[in-house]
Design a protein around this motif. Structure first.
Motif, short mmCIF file in Angstrom:
data_model
loop_
_atom_site.label_atom_id
_atom_site.label_comp_id
_atom_site.label_asym_id
_atom_site.label_seq_id
_atom_site.Cartn_x
_atom_site.Cartn_y
_atom_site.Cartn_z
N THR A 103 0.87 -1.18 0.00
CA THR A 103 0.00 0.00 0.00
C THR A 103 0.90 1.23 0.00
O THR A 103 2.09 1.14 0.32
N GLU A 104 0.33 2.35 -0.34
CA GLU A 104 1.10 3.60 -0.30
C GLU A 104 0.15 4.76 -0.02
O GLU A 104 -1.07 4.63 -0.21
N GLY A 109 -2.32 11.81 1.88
CA GLY A 109 -1.79 11.04 3.00
C GLY A 109 -2.62 9.82 3.35
O GLY A 109 -2.35 9.15 4.35
N GLN A 110 -3.62 9.51 2.53
CA GLN A 110 -4.46 8.34 2.81
C GLN A 110 -3.79 7.07 2.29
O GLN A 110 -3.30 7.04 1.15
N LYS A 136 -0.21 2.71 13.98
CA LYS A 136 -1.13 3.47 13.12
C LYS A 136 -1.03 3.02 11.66
O LYS A 136 -2.05 2.77 11.01
N SER A 137 0.18 2.92 11.15
CA SER A 137 0.35 2.56 9.73
C SER A 137 -0.23 1.18 9.46
O SER A 137 -0.92 0.95 8.45
#
Ligand SMILES: O=P(O)(O)OC[C@H]1O[C@H](OP(=O)(O)OP(=O)(O)O)[C@H](O)[C@@H]1O
Ligand SMILES: O=C(O)c1cc(=O)[nH]c(=O)[nH]1
Length: 197
Positions: A103-104, A109-110, A136-137
């Protein structure tokens, strides 16, 4: 796909050895650092310096793969958040014999799945992280992936105590390397090297 049992058949990871290897690669830094979460710390684990060496990354991922297999999990895909989760996620996927994707963050910033990466409903996912601090990530990745019928499990190469309380809602493996020094008060100015050293 066929896994690589020769690599992780009896793999274990010694936390003392891992710390030694992190130091040897100048990946365990002392100073005053502002972390991605905004928290400050007197210690920074620069996993990319460790993971750049395949001869170190492979045994570390092998230990994760062994624990995942010992837990009876058979993931369909490994997902790591870019950037930190890309290398460890790919190596873990290689050893588990699954695809490895990432994912990125988008411009806002989502956390997102891009590049045509897809996960089908019902596929089982391992989330691979290089570091877990607040979690969080990892939880953002889980949110992106979470749909009915999908199970996810999180795992970091290094972890900080702050992350533990966040794992209650999905299975997580114990950290390979736990750093227990206190995170300091948020408002002290960080000395260089600081954010994203
Ligand atoms: O548990 P958390 O508080 O979320 O912190 C850990 C996350 O921070 C770092 O990534 P970062 O967001 O700095 O992005 P990067 O991988 O691109 O450096 C690290 O790779 C983890 O993904
Ligand atoms: O929390 C973070 O952002 C973080 C901590 C750490 O030790 N290493 C890292 O790369 N990121």
């Amino acid at each position: 796909m066929t896994p690589f049992p020769e690599i992780h058949s009896s793999a274990t990871l010694d936390a003392g050895l891992l710390e030694q290897q992190l130091r040897q690669e100048d990946a365990l830094l002392s100073g005053h650092f502002r972390l991605s979460s905004g928290l400050h710390s007197d210690t920074y684990v620069q996993c990319a310096r460790f993971l750049r060496r395949p001869e170190l990354a492979a045994p570390a991922a092998a230990a994760l793969a062994a624990r995942i297999q010992a837990a009876g999990l058979q993931p369909d895909v490994v997902v790591g958040p870019a950037m930190g989760g890309v290398v460890i996620g790919y190596e873990l996927a290689r050893q588990l014999g699954t695809p490895g994707i990432f994912t990125e963050r988008d411009a806002d910033g989502q956390m997102t799945l891009r590049r045509g990466f897809t996960i089908e409903p019902g596929e089982k996912v391992i989330i691979a992280e290089d570091v877990v601090t607040t979690g969080k990530s990892t939880l953002e990745v889980a949110r992106v992936l979470r749909e009915p019928g999908r199970r996810s499990a999180g795992r970091g190469l290094a972890n900080r105590p702050d992350g533990r309380k966040r794992w209650a809602d999905f299975p997580a493996f114990r950290p390979a390397f736990g750093h227990s020094r206190d995170l300091c008060a948020r408002y002290l100015p960080p000395a260089p090297p600081a954010y994203r050293w």
